[in-house]
Design a protein around this motif. Structure first.
Motif, PDB file in Angstrom:
ATOM      1  N   MET A  17     -27.599  11.073 -39.249  1.00 34.77           N
ATOM      2  CA  MET A  17     -26.985  12.395 -39.355  1.00 34.77           C
ATOM      3  C   MET A  17     -25.462  12.357 -39.138  1.00 34.77           C
ATOM      4  O   MET A  17     -24.825  11.647 -38.311  1.00 34.77           O
ATOM      5  CB  MET A  17     -27.555  13.350 -38.258  1.00 34.77           C
ATOM      6  N   LYS A  18     -24.798  12.806 -40.219  1.00 31.24           N
ATOM      7  CA  LYS A  18     -23.193  12.849 -40.061  1.00 31.24           C
ATOM      8  C   LYS A  18     -22.865  13.937 -39.096  1.00 31.24           C
ATOM      9  O   LYS A  18     -23.496  14.973 -38.527  1.00 31.24           O
ATOM     10  CB  LYS A  18     -22.670  13.198 -41.486  1.00 31.24           C
ATOM     11  N   ARG A  19     -21.617  13.943 -38.674  1.00 29.88           N
ATOM     12  CA  ARG A  19     -21.080  14.745 -37.661  1.00 29.88           C
ATOM     13  C   ARG A  19     -21.120  16.073 -37.862  1.00 29.88           C
ATOM     14  O   ARG A  19     -21.386  16.780 -36.706  1.00 29.88           O
ATOM     15  CB  ARG A  19     -19.362  14.361 -37.536  1.00 29.88           C
ATOM     16  N   THR A  20     -21.183  16.845 -39.049  1.00 31.14           N
ATOM     17  CA  THR A  20     -21.156  18.161 -38.884  1.00 31.14           C
ATOM     18  C   THR A  20     -22.611  18.388 -39.848  1.00 31.14           C
ATOM     19  O   THR A  20     -22.709  19.696 -40.097  1.00 31.14           O
ATOM     20  CB  THR A  20     -20.072  18.780 -40.028  1.00 31.14           C
ATOM     21  N   THR A  21     -23.430  17.370 -39.881  1.00 31.91           N
ATOM     22  CA  THR A  21     -24.782  17.858 -40.733  1.00 31.91           C
ATOM     23  C   THR A  21     -25.483  19.160 -40.225  1.00 31.91           C
ATOM     24  O   THR A  21     -25.769  20.022 -40.922  1.00 31.91           O
ATOM     25  CB  THR A  21     -25.600  16.607 -40.705  1.00 31.91           C
ATOM     26  N   GLY A  22     -25.519  18.941 -38.732  1.00 34.81           N
ATOM     27  CA  GLY A  22     -26.327  19.943 -37.973  1.00 34.81           C
ATOM     28  C   GLY A  22     -25.740  21.554 -38.159  1.00 34.81           C
ATOM     29  O   GLY A  22     -26.475  22.438 -37.804  1.00 34.81           O
ATOM     30  N   THR A  23     -24.475  21.565 -38.687  1.00 29.37           N
ATOM     31  CA  THR A  23     -24.017  23.011 -38.715  1.00 29.37           C
ATOM     32  C   THR A  23     -23.833  23.394 -40.332  1.00 29.37           C
ATOM     33  O   THR A  23     -23.441  24.482 -40.470  1.00 29.37           O
ATOM     34  CB  THR A  23     -22.597  23.162 -38.312  1.00 29.37           C
ATOM     35  N   ASP A  24     -24.216  22.538 -40.890  1.00 28.34           N
ATOM     36  CA  ASP A  24     -24.192  22.842 -42.510  1.00 28.34           C
ATOM     37  C   ASP A  24     -25.728  23.544 -42.914  1.00 28.34           C
ATOM     38  O   ASP A  24     -26.689  22.946 -43.175  1.00 28.34           O
ATOM     39  CB  ASP A  24     -24.239  21.696 -43.423  1.00 28.34           C
ATOM     40  N   ARG A  25     -25.599  24.727 -43.149  1.00 30.06           N
ATOM     41  CA  ARG A  25     -26.927  25.329 -43.519  1.00 30.06           C
ATOM     42  C   ARG A  25     -27.400  25.217 -44.882  1.00 30.06           C
ATOM     43  O   ARG A  25     -28.535  25.216 -45.061  1.00 30.06           O
ATOM     44  CB  ARG A  25     -26.474  27.000 -43.498  1.00 30.06           C
ATOM     45  N   SER A  26     -26.586  24.643 -45.821  1.00 30.78           N
ATOM     46  CA  SER A  26     -27.083  24.148 -47.028  1.00 30.78           C
ATOM     47  C   SER A  26     -28.220  23.107 -46.634  1.00 30.78           C
ATOM     48  O   SER A  26     -28.888  22.875 -47.650  1.00 30.78           O
ATOM     49  CB  SER A  26     -26.151  23.778 -47.879  1.00 30.78           C
ATOM     50  N   ILE A  27     -27.942  22.247 -45.677  1.00 31.28           N
ATOM     51  CA  ILE A  27     -28.886  21.324 -45.455  1.00 31.28           C
ATOM     52  C   ILE A  27     -29.967  21.548 -44.456  1.00 31.28           C
ATOM     53  O   ILE A  27     -31.248  21.357 -44.563  1.00 31.28           O
ATOM     54  CB  ILE A  27     -27.980  19.959 -44.799  1.00 31.28           C
ATOM     55  N   THR A  28     -29.521  22.238 -43.291  1.00 28.01           N
ATOM     56  CA  THR A  28     -30.488  22.456 -42.243  1.00 28.01           C
ATOM     57  C   THR A  28     -31.545  23.644 -42.616  1.00 28.01           C
ATOM     58  O   THR A  28     -32.654  23.557 -42.130  1.00 28.01           O
ATOM     59  CB  THR A  28     -29.536  23.268 -41.113  1.00 28.01           C
ATOM     60  N   ALA A  29     -31.290  24.378 -43.682  1.00 28.67           N
ATOM     61  CA  ALA A  29     -32.132  25.615 -44.156  1.00 28.67           C
ATOM     62  C   ALA A  29     -33.243  24.756 -44.615  1.00 28.67           C
ATOM     63  O   ALA A  29     -34.413  25.323 -44.828  1.00 28.67           O
ATOM     64  CB  ALA A  29     -31.422  26.375 -45.008  1.00 28.67           C
ATOM     65  N   LYS A  30     -33.112  23.489 -45.202  1.00 21.58           N
ATOM     66  CA  LYS A  30     -34.435  22.771 -45.470  1.00 21.58           C
ATOM     67  C   LYS A  30     -35.155  22.120 -44.801  1.00 21.58           C
ATOM     68  O   LYS A  30     -36.080  21.715 -45.020  1.00 21.58           O
ATOM     69  CB  LYS A  30     -33.742  21.787 -46.737  1.00 21.58           C
ATOM     70  N   TRP A  31     -34.634  22.002 -43.438  1.00 18.37           N
ATOM     71  CA  TRP A  31     -35.541  21.252 -42.325  1.00 18.37           C
ATOM     72  C   TRP A  31     -36.769  22.129 -41.918  1.00 18.37           C
ATOM     73  O   TRP A  31     -36.680  23.417 -42.081  1.00 18.37           O
ATOM     74  CB  TRP A  31     -34.469  20.967 -41.209  1.00 18.37           C
ATOM     75  N   ARG A  32     -37.840  21.716 -41.564  1.00 16.24           N
ATOM     76  CA  ARG A  32     -38.843  22.172 -40.864  1.00 16.24           C
ATOM     77  C   ARG A  32     -38.621  22.437 -39.194  1.00 16.24           C
ATOM     78  O   ARG A  32     -37.670  22.005 -38.865  1.00 16.24           O
ATOM     79  CB  ARG A  32     -39.958  21.371 -41.077  1.00 16.24           C
ATOM     80  N   PRO A  33     -39.409  23.468 -38.972  1.00 12.18           N
ATOM     81  CA  PRO A  33     -39.310  24.030 -37.550  1.00 12.18           C
ATOM     82  C   PRO A  33     -38.843  22.767 -36.635  1.00 12.18           C
ATOM     83  O   PRO A  33     -38.043  23.108 -35.642  1.00 12.18           O
ATOM     84  CB  PRO A  33     -40.626  24.783 -37.083  1.00 12.18           C
ATOM     85  N   ALA A  34     -39.707  21.787 -36.264  1.00 13.68           N
ATOM     86  CA  ALA A  34     -39.610  20.782 -35.369  1.00 13.68           C
ATOM     87  C   ALA A  34     -38.127  20.117 -35.449  1.00 13.68           C
ATOM     88  O   ALA A  34     -37.486  19.893 -34.489  1.00 13.68           O
ATOM     89  CB  ALA A  34     -40.663  19.779 -35.307  1.00 13.68           C
ATOM     90  N   THR A  35     -37.803  19.842 -36.627  1.00  8.47           N
ATOM     91  CA  THR A  35     -36.353  19.310 -36.812  1.00  8.47           C
ATOM     92  C   THR A  35     -35.318  20.129 -36.511  1.00  8.47           C
ATOM     93  O   THR A  35     -34.485  19.744 -35.873  1.00  8.47           O
ATOM     94  CB  THR A  35     -36.131  18.715 -38.447  1.00  8.47           C
ATOM     95  N   ARG A  36     -35.583  21.372 -36.887  1.00  9.81           N
ATOM     96  CA  ARG A  36     -34.294  22.288 -36.412  1.00  9.81           C
ATOM     97  C   ARG A  36     -34.083  22.412 -34.873  1.00  9.81           C
ATOM     98  O   ARG A  36     -33.298  22.662 -34.355  1.00  9.81           O
ATOM     99  CB  ARG A  36     -34.839  23.776 -36.880  1.00  9.81           C
ATOM    100  N   ALA A  37     -35.290  22.257 -34.184  1.00  7.30           N
ATOM    101  CA  ALA A  37     -35.524  22.602 -32.776  1.00  7.30           C
ATOM    102  C   ALA A  37     -34.506  21.404 -32.119  1.00  7.30           C
ATOM    103  O   ALA A  37     -34.000  21.368 -31.067  1.00  7.30           O
ATOM    104  CB  ALA A  37     -36.812  22.583 -32.232  1.00  7.30           C
TER     105      ALA A  37
END
Length: 401
Positions: free
Chosen positions: A1-21
């Motif tokens: 995961m890149k430095r800012t991936t976790g704050t990029d909603r265009s990416i994180t919105a596609k993640w499933r619940p366990a991954t988001r947590a």
């Protein structure tokens, strides 16, 4: 995961619940740390006077003061918002700070609140004592009865406030009906979702406007820190809640935010196992005690509604014995399960609400909401459920049950 991936909603919105947590909201500094960084700072410095002026004017991004923004707290807020399906979230110092902020940030003298009568003791105090002190009218109702919500609406009704399941009576509120009714009348719904978290129930999916939490409970889940959170639309969080929070200061500390983030990484696993354990313990108790209030059991009067709204039964339920003396005798006989007023812990805990969490509520109000002298609330943890059953069995016998 890149430095800012976790704050990029265009990416994180596609993640499933366990991954988001586990990954949601993560921002890494130039050091590339794997675990989220802990920023223990009250303030920030700037290269130029123009830079700080631009930040305070809202013309430039960046931190100004940890009562407003902190990198660690911001990561927690984004993670909770992702899990909840919310546009935004603000973390609070405690669960009650979250409830108080979610209400007071939008209410003024002359407004009216309709609230569920079955609620955590401090939430009832907000409704019964604090809000009226500021000229805010309140009405408490049996939230299980859909007709009572509509009947309680007045021209000045501003907020519906409730929790489901309710603490400690396990009343279930019909989320879709109540939220749809509120929206049709221009009323804001504030839902306390602490008993479930987004791992089991997501009120925004049923039309709720605001979801509030004691993150002290299942989100941390290990009895370590106090924290709270309020989720909602970006407009509500930034324009309605944030001015109140900025000027009153019910903020979550960076250290507590970091601890809660670590708790969220295992939330999905913990809640599912604790729910399974709680169902086994509830099945054992059914028939051994005069009355059990467990949403996962078909004997619960709102079992079907609970299972439509919740992904599992949750770790908390209540049951009743004859009176306070018998309840205290059962508690005193426990050898494994702890006597504690907390919930959401990975350890099993039991309390007598009438003399602890709801002690500050009048006897009349306790009777109205169904908190009897013989009621006991249990938080089922991660121990082997058979060990919990054996402990309860010997304690029930000691209490002559």
């Amino acid at each position: 995961m890149k430095r800012t991936t976790g704050t990029d909603r265009s990416i994180t919105a596609k993640w499933r619940p366990a991954t988001r947590a586990v990954r949601g909201g993560t921002w890494r500094s130039e050091h590339g740390e794997t675990s989220e960084a802990l920023f223990l700072t009250s303030g920030y410095t700037y290269d130029t006077a123009a830079e700080v002026a631009a930040r305070f004017a809202g013309e430039a991004e960046g931190m100004t003061y940890s009562r407003l923004q902190n990198p660690t707290v911001a990561m927690l807020e984004e993670r909770i918002a992702l899990m909840e399906g919310a546009e935004a979230c603000r973390a609070q110092a405690t669960g009650m700070a979250a409830m108080t902020t979610a209400l007071l940030c939008q209410l003024s003298v002359g407004d009216h609140v309709v609230a569920a009568r079955a609620a955590f003791g401090s939430c009832r105090w907000l409704v019964d004592s604090l809000l009226p002190r500021f000229g805010i009218e309140t009405t408490t109702i049996d939230a299980r009865d859909n007709a009572q919500w509509e009947a309680a609406i007045r021209p000045n009704t501003k907020v519906f406030f409730f929790e489901t399941p309710a603490n400690p009576t396990m009343d279930i509120v019909d989320l879709k009906f109540v939220c749809d009714l509120a929206r049709s009348r221009g009323i804001t719904t504030v839902v306390d979702n602490a008993f479930c978290t987004a791992a089991l129930q997501r009120p925004l999916e049923f039309g709720a406007d605001v979801v509030a939490y004691s993150a002290t409970k299942l989100m941390d889940g290990q009895g370590r820190v106090l924290a709270g959170a309020v989720c909602g639309s970006a407009q509500f969080i930034n324009d309605v809640l944030m001015p109140f929070q900025r000027n009153t200061g019910p903020n979550c500390s960076p250290f507590n935010a970091w601890v809660v983030m670590k708790g969220l990484e295992t939330l999905d696993l913990r809640v599912k196992q604790q729910s399974a354990n709680a169902l086994k313990v509830g099945q054992f108790l059914e028939g051994r005690v005069p009355r059990i209030l467990h949403p996962g059991l078909p004997s619960h009067p709102q079992h079907n509604l609970a299972m439509q709204q919740m992904d599992a039964c949750g770790s908390i339920f209540s049951f009743e014995v004859k009176d306070r003396a018998q309840a205290h005798a059962l508690l005193d006989a426990l050898q494994l399960i702890d006597i504690s007023n907390n919930i959401g812990d990975s350890r099993s805990l039991m309390t007598h609400p009438a003399s602890t969490t709801h002690y500050s509520v009048s006897a009349e109000a306790r009777a109205e909401m169904g908190v009897t002298e013989g009621m006991l609330r249990i938080n089922v943890g991660l121990e082997d459920p058979q060990d919990l059953i054996e402990d309860l069995d010997q304690a029930l016998k000691a209490a002559r049950l």
